[in-house]
Design a protein around this motif. Structure first.
Motif, PDB file in Angstrom:
ATOM      1  N   ASP A 139      97.195  -2.348  13.962  1.00  0.00           N
ATOM      2  CA  ASP A 139      95.570  -2.523  13.762  1.00  0.00           C
ATOM      3  C   ASP A 139      95.049  -3.974  13.249  1.00  0.00           C
ATOM      4  OD1 ASP A 139      92.868  -2.267  12.731  1.00  0.00           O
ATOM      5  OD2 ASP A 139      93.552   0.177  11.726  1.00  0.00           O
ATOM      6  N   LEU A 140      94.985  -4.564  14.183  1.00  0.00           N
ATOM      7  CA  LEU A 140      94.173  -5.971  14.171  1.00  0.00           C
ATOM      8  C   LEU A 140      93.166  -6.227  12.900  1.00  0.00           C
ATOM      9  CD1 LEU A 140      94.572  -7.373  17.290  1.00  0.00           C
ATOM     10  CD2 LEU A 140      95.873  -7.702  15.546  1.00  0.00           C
ATOM     11  N   PRO A 141      91.725  -5.640  12.859  1.00  0.00           N
ATOM     12  CA  PRO A 141      91.105  -6.143  11.751  1.00  0.00           C
ATOM     13  C   PRO A 141      92.015  -5.445   9.774  1.00  0.00           C
ATOM     14  CG  PRO A 141      89.796  -3.840  13.204  1.00  0.00           C
ATOM     15  CD  PRO A 141      91.465  -4.336  13.638  1.00  0.00           C
ATOM     16  N   VAL A 142      92.936  -4.035   9.911  1.00  0.00           N
ATOM     17  CA  VAL A 142      93.479  -4.516   9.055  1.00  0.00           C
ATOM     18  C   VAL A 142      94.398  -5.599   9.066  1.00  0.00           C
ATOM     19  CG1 VAL A 142      95.083  -2.996   7.588  1.00  0.00           C
ATOM     20  CG2 VAL A 142      92.985  -2.041   8.950  1.00  0.00           C
ATOM     21  N   GLY A 143      95.129  -5.575  10.141  1.00  0.00           N
ATOM     22  CA  GLY A 143      96.037  -6.915   9.907  1.00  0.00           C
ATOM     23  C   GLY A 143      95.455  -8.737   9.316  1.00  0.00           C
ATOM     24  N   MET A 144      93.950  -8.619   9.987  1.00  0.00           N
ATOM     25  CA  MET A 144      93.561  -9.653   9.815  1.00  0.00           C
ATOM     26  C   MET A 144      92.509  -9.654   8.255  1.00  0.00           C
ATOM     27  SD  MET A 144      91.493 -10.486  13.150  1.00  0.00           S
ATOM     28  CE  MET A 144      90.844 -11.977  12.613  1.00  0.00           C
ATOM     29  N   GLU A 145      92.566  -8.312   7.830  1.00  0.00           N
ATOM     30  CA  GLU A 145      91.961  -8.602   6.325  1.00  0.00           C
ATOM     31  C   GLU A 145      93.250  -8.520   5.326  1.00  0.00           C
ATOM     32  OE1 GLU A 145      89.998  -4.763   3.521  1.00  0.00           O
ATOM     33  OE2 GLU A 145      89.603  -4.931   5.580  1.00  0.00           O
ATOM     34  N   ALA A 146      94.124  -7.793   5.950  1.00  0.00           N
ATOM     35  CA  ALA A 146      95.127  -8.500   4.924  1.00  0.00           C
ATOM     36  C   ALA A 146      95.814  -9.554   4.784  1.00  0.00           C
ATOM     37  CB  ALA A 146      96.552  -7.744   5.155  1.00  0.00           C
ATOM     38  N   ALA A 147      96.051 -10.532   6.288  1.00  0.00           N
ATOM     39  CA  ALA A 147      95.918 -11.803   6.211  1.00  0.00           C
ATOM     40  C   ALA A 147      94.856 -12.426   4.889  1.00  0.00           C
ATOM     41  CB  ALA A 147      95.866 -12.675   7.411  1.00  0.00           C
TER      42      ALA A 147
END
Length: 96
Positions: free
Chosen positions: A58-66
């Motif tokens: 889930d890219l949006p979640v991954g980007m938010e986590a990063a």
């Protein structure tokens, strides 16, 4: 939407990036979840300037986590788009 300094790469780049060392954290499973990511990074012993690779489907979640990790001072966080080809991404976490 503001631009982000978070880098996203495909699964083919994972092995190359892992050659630089660092920590791989898998965000694809529900447990322990993204909410526990700061604690997972702390337990891994990652230094603030150490490479951290986040496997995410889930890219949006991954980007938010990063982005959250970057706000906490971790300067080299990369999201690996494991959703594009889950078989190419390593399924285990590896501490630095």
């Amino acid at each position: 939407m503001a631009s982000s300094s978070v880098r996203v790469v495909g699964p083919a780049a994972l092995k190359t990036l892992m050659a630089y060392g660092g920590t791989v954290l898998d965000l694809r499973s529900e447990a322990p979840g993204v909410e526990a990511l700061p604690e997972r990074v702390a337990v891994s012993g990652a230094a603030l300037d150490q490479l951290i690779l986040l496997l995410a489907s889930d890219l949006p979640v991954g980007m938010e986590a990063a982005a959250d990790l970057q706000l906490r001072g971790y300067s080299c966080v990369v999201v690996v788009n494991a959703g594009a080809d889950p078989a190419a991404a390593v399924p285990v976490e590896t501490p630095g």
